[in-house]
Scaffold this motif. Structure first.
Motif, PDB file in Angstrom:
ATOM      1  N   THR A  73      19.001  48.609  11.355  1.00  0.00           N
ATOM      2  CA  THR A  73      18.370  47.704  10.391  1.00  0.00           C
ATOM      3  C   THR A  73      17.641  46.618  11.170  1.00  0.00           C
ATOM      4  OG1 THR A  73      20.116  48.059   8.740  1.00  0.00           O
ATOM      5  CG2 THR A  73      18.716  46.118   8.460  1.00  0.00           C
ATOM      6  N   ALA A  74      16.354  46.431  10.893  1.00  0.00           N
ATOM      7  CA  ALA A  74      15.547  45.425  11.572  1.00  0.00           C
ATOM      8  C   ALA A  74      15.159  44.329  10.588  1.00  0.00           C
ATOM      9  CB  ALA A  74      14.286  46.054  12.168  1.00  0.00           C
ATOM     10  N   SER A  75      15.184  43.069  11.050  1.00  0.00           N
ATOM     11  CA  SER A  75      14.860  41.933  10.193  1.00  0.00           C
ATOM     12  C   SER A  75      13.969  40.943  10.932  1.00  0.00           C
ATOM     13  CB  SER A  75      16.136  41.209   9.730  1.00  0.00           C
ATOM     14  OG  SER A  75      16.991  42.075   9.025  1.00  0.00           O
ATOM     15  N   LEU A  76      13.010  40.401  10.210  1.00  0.00           N
ATOM     16  CA  LEU A  76      12.184  39.306  10.704  1.00  0.00           C
ATOM     17  C   LEU A  76      12.553  38.061   9.917  1.00  0.00           C
ATOM     18  CD1 LEU A  76       9.805  38.177  12.391  1.00  0.00           C
ATOM     19  CD2 LEU A  76       8.303  38.821  10.484  1.00  0.00           C
ATOM     20  N   LEU A  77      12.953  36.992  10.619  1.00  0.00           N
ATOM     21  CA  LEU A  77      13.401  35.762   9.973  1.00  0.00           C
ATOM     22  C   LEU A  77      12.462  34.620  10.363  1.00  0.00           C
ATOM     23  CD1 LEU A  77      16.093  37.370  11.314  1.00  0.00           C
ATOM     24  CD2 LEU A  77      17.225  35.816   9.735  1.00  0.00           C
ATOM     25  N   SER A  78      12.052  33.850   9.374  1.00  0.00           N
ATOM     26  CA  SER A  78      11.160  32.711   9.611  1.00  0.00           C
ATOM     27  C   SER A  78      11.737  31.474   8.938  1.00  0.00           C
ATOM     28  CB  SER A  78       9.760  32.991   9.059  1.00  0.00           C
ATOM     29  OG  SER A  78       9.217  34.171   9.607  1.00  0.00           O
TER      30      SER A  78
ATOM     31  N   ASN B 175      15.137  35.300  19.593  1.00  0.00           N
ATOM     32  CA  ASN B 175      14.931  34.025  18.898  1.00  0.00           C
ATOM     33  C   ASN B 175      13.676  33.322  19.402  1.00  0.00           C
ATOM     34  OD1 ASN B 175      17.377  34.288  17.414  1.00  0.00           O
ATOM     35  ND2 ASN B 175      18.499  33.616  19.231  1.00  0.00           N
ATOM     36  N   ASN B 176      13.039  32.586  18.483  1.00  0.00           N
ATOM     37  CA  ASN B 176      11.821  31.833  18.800  1.00  0.00           C
ATOM     38  C   ASN B 176      10.793  32.759  19.459  1.00  0.00           C
ATOM     39  OD1 ASN B 176       9.985  29.793  19.120  1.00  0.00           O
ATOM     40  ND2 ASN B 176      11.244  28.536  20.467  1.00  0.00           N
ATOM     41  N   LEU B 177      10.386  33.775  18.713  1.00  0.00           N
ATOM     42  CA  LEU B 177       9.537  34.834  19.251  1.00  0.00           C
ATOM     43  C   LEU B 177       8.255  34.308  19.892  1.00  0.00           C
ATOM     44  CD1 LEU B 177       9.730  37.615  16.494  1.00  0.00           C
ATOM     45  CD2 LEU B 177      10.627  37.720  18.820  1.00  0.00           C
ATOM     46  N   PHE B 178       7.656  33.283  19.290  1.00  0.00           N
ATOM     47  CA  PHE B 178       6.365  32.796  19.773  1.00  0.00           C
ATOM     48  C   PHE B 178       6.505  31.601  20.713  1.00  0.00           C
ATOM     49  CE2 PHE B 178       5.562  34.791  15.591  1.00  0.00           C
ATOM     50  CZ  PHE B 178       4.798  35.858  16.039  1.00  0.00           C
ATOM     51  N   ASP B 179       7.730  31.380  21.211  1.00  0.00           N
ATOM     52  CA  ASP B 179       7.982  30.355  22.223  1.00  0.00           C
ATOM     53  C   ASP B 179       7.505  28.967  21.770  1.00  0.00           C
ATOM     54  OD1 ASP B 179       9.145  29.744  24.656  1.00  0.00           O
ATOM     55  OD2 ASP B 179       7.273  29.946  25.774  1.00  0.00           O
ATOM     56  N   THR B 180       7.804  28.647  20.522  1.00  0.00           N
ATOM     57  CA  THR B 180       7.383  27.367  19.938  1.00  0.00           C
ATOM     58  C   THR B 180       8.154  26.216  20.576  1.00  0.00           C
ATOM     59  OG1 THR B 180       6.878  28.454  17.841  1.00  0.00           O
ATOM     60  CG2 THR B 180       7.185  26.061  17.787  1.00  0.00           C
ATOM     61  N   GLU B 181       7.454  25.162  20.937  1.00  0.00           N
ATOM     62  CA  GLU B 181       8.092  23.951  21.451  1.00  0.00           C
ATOM     63  C   GLU B 181       8.394  23.021  20.277  1.00  0.00           C
ATOM     64  OE1 GLU B 181       5.629  22.213  24.409  1.00  0.00           O
ATOM     65  OE2 GLU B 181       5.931  23.839  25.863  1.00  0.00           O
ATOM     66  N   TYR B 182       9.673  22.734  20.065  1.00  0.00           N
ATOM     67  CA  TYR B 182      10.041  21.895  18.920  1.00  0.00           C
ATOM     68  C   TYR B 182      11.374  21.221  19.175  1.00  0.00           C
ATOM     69  CZ  TYR B 182      13.514  25.340  17.366  1.00  0.00           C
ATOM     70  OH  TYR B 182      14.605  26.177  17.274  1.00  0.00           O
TER      71      TYR B 182
ATOM     72  N   TYR C  16      14.657  12.796  21.609  1.00  0.00           N
ATOM     73  CA  TYR C  16      14.648  14.096  20.946  1.00  0.00           C
ATOM     74  C   TYR C  16      15.586  15.080  21.634  1.00  0.00           C
ATOM     75  CZ  TYR C  16      10.301  12.079  19.179  1.00  0.00           C
ATOM     76  OH  TYR C  16       9.378  11.245  18.617  1.00  0.00           O
ATOM     77  N   TYR C  17      16.062  16.046  20.844  1.00  0.00           N
ATOM     78  CA  TYR C  17      16.843  17.159  21.373  1.00  0.00           C
ATOM     79  C   TYR C  17      15.962  18.411  21.333  1.00  0.00           C
ATOM     80  CZ  TYR C  17      20.890  14.114  20.663  1.00  0.00           C
ATOM     81  OH  TYR C  17      21.777  13.069  20.701  1.00  0.00           O
ATOM     82  N   PRO C  18      15.236  18.722  22.395  1.00  0.00           N
ATOM     83  CA  PRO C  18      14.372  19.907  22.391  1.00  0.00           C
ATOM     84  C   PRO C  18      15.206  21.181  22.321  1.00  0.00           C
ATOM     85  CG  PRO C  18      14.497  18.968  24.593  1.00  0.00           C
ATOM     86  CD  PRO C  18      15.198  18.003  23.689  1.00  0.00           C
ATOM     87  N   GLN C  19      14.669  22.166  21.623  1.00  0.00           N
ATOM     88  CA  GLN C  19      15.366  23.430  21.443  1.00  0.00           C
ATOM     89  C   GLN C  19      14.841  24.488  22.409  1.00  0.00           C
ATOM     90  OE1 GLN C  19      18.089  23.510  19.142  1.00  0.00           O
ATOM     91  NE2 GLN C  19      17.543  21.376  19.540  1.00  0.00           N
ATOM     92  N   ALA C  20      15.608  25.548  22.546  1.00  0.00           N
ATOM     93  CA  ALA C  20      15.271  26.594  23.517  1.00  0.00           C
ATOM     94  C   ALA C  20      13.976  27.295  23.129  1.00  0.00           C
ATOM     95  CB  ALA C  20      16.406  27.608  23.605  1.00  0.00           C
ATOM     96  N   GLY C  21      13.233  27.729  24.136  1.00  0.00           N
ATOM     97  CA  GLY C  21      12.058  28.557  23.896  1.00  0.00           C
ATOM     98  C   GLY C  21      12.482  29.976  23.564  1.00  0.00           C
ATOM     99  N   ARG C  22      11.626  30.920  23.861  1.00  0.00           N
ATOM    100  CA  ARG C  22      11.959  32.315  23.568  1.00  0.00           C
ATOM    101  C   ARG C  22      13.212  32.721  24.343  1.00  0.00           C
ATOM    102  NH1 ARG C  22       7.755  34.332  25.544  1.00  0.00           N
ATOM    103  NH2 ARG C  22       6.424  34.162  23.691  1.00  0.00           N
ATOM    104  N   HIS C  23      14.198  33.291  23.626  1.00  0.00           N
ATOM    105  CA  HIS C  23      15.418  33.741  24.287  1.00  0.00           C
ATOM    106  C   HIS C  23      16.077  34.835  23.459  1.00  0.00           C
ATOM    107  CE1 HIS C  23      16.739  30.676  21.405  1.00  0.00           C
ATOM    108  NE2 HIS C  23      17.939  31.213  21.447  1.00  0.00           N
TER     109      HIS C  23
END
Length: 255
Positions: A167-172, A219-226, A239-246
């Motif tokens: 089963t494959a899922s895309l989550l946004s 996670n974070n497929l497009f390596d968004t900086e946030y 700020y607490y920056p979150q992980a990039g693509r992982h």
């Protein structure tokens, strides 16, 4: 503390088997231990008066719900944006405040293999007559947004059951801008962000194990900086920056 928390509700089923409902409730919450330790004056218990009205629909291929809420608070305990001397967030009473908004959620079964989950909340979260000291040491009183309370939140999950095993899922997820204190200072805010994740579930038939499932998460497929959280100190944002693509791998077993 001695609290009285009554709640009343009513629901009505329509001819198409959808349902209308409404409720009204009163709730109280006592301060916790750290609220007493971090406050110069004894904190007061929080009082909530909550009204909700909504509509719900269920069929074999669709689940849909829309809900309106109005939460009126007295002495709501909210974060101040500051940290104590060991790094814990500090809370304080903010007098009168409210949270109101509309929540919508749905589950759509496109066919036997495809399902689509969507949810969104549009809200207004406001301190009434919040009092604070500005940079000139002037005492200011005005309506301000409640800390870390985005006005827009939405989520999306598209799932494809490829076969009995995969089963494959895309989550946004989208989260609107948030403030790092209760003054509404534009310099103390978290920018809105949108992130996308991918998940692959693998069900492995293996006796005598009842359930063996491997989850592969990208996670974070497009390596968004946030940054999803933060705090402020004397007018400076942190700020607490979150992980990039992982990626992650999880194994679940049930015997």
């Amino acid at each position: 503390f001695h609290f009285f928390n009554p709640k009343a509700g009513i629901s009505y089923t329509l001819a198409d088997q959808s349902m209308l409902y409404a409720s009204y409730a009163v709730a109280h919450r006592e301060p916790n231990r750290t609220d007493y330790l971090d406050s110069d004056t004894p904190p007061k218990p929080e009082q909530l008066r909550n009204f909700e009205v909504g509509w719900r629909k269920r069929t074999s291929t669709l689940a849909l719900e829309a809900n309106y809420y109005l939460m009126n608070y007295k002495n709501q305990l909210v974060l101040t944006g500051e940290l104590d001397n060991v790094g814990n967030p500090i809370r304080a009473n903010v007098g009168k405040s409210y949270r109101t908004g509309i929540e919508v959620s749905s589950l759509i079964r496109l066919n036997k293999s495809l399902t689509w989950n969507i949810n969104a909340t549009v809200s207004k979260n406001t301190n009434r007559n919040y009092t604070y000291t500005d940079s000139n040491n002037d005492l200011i009183t005005r309506n301000t947004p409640i800390i870390l309370s985005p006005e827009v939140i939405s989520g999306n999950q598209f799932s494809w059951k490829i076969n009995k095993v995969f089963t494959a899922s895309l989550l946004s997820k989208y989260v609107g801008r948030q403030f790092l204190d209760n003054t509404g200072n534009e310099a103390l805010q978290l920018d809105a962000y949108c992130i996308h994740d991918m998940r692959l579930e693998i069900d492995i038939p293996l006796k005598p194990v009842k359930v063996m499932q491997v989850n592969l998460l990208a996670n974070n497929l497009f390596d968004t900086e946030y940054s999803s959280n933060g705090y402020s100190y004397y007018g400076t944002p942190y700020y607490y920056p979150q992980a990039g693509r992982h990626a992650m791998v999880m194994l679940r077993m049930k015997f």
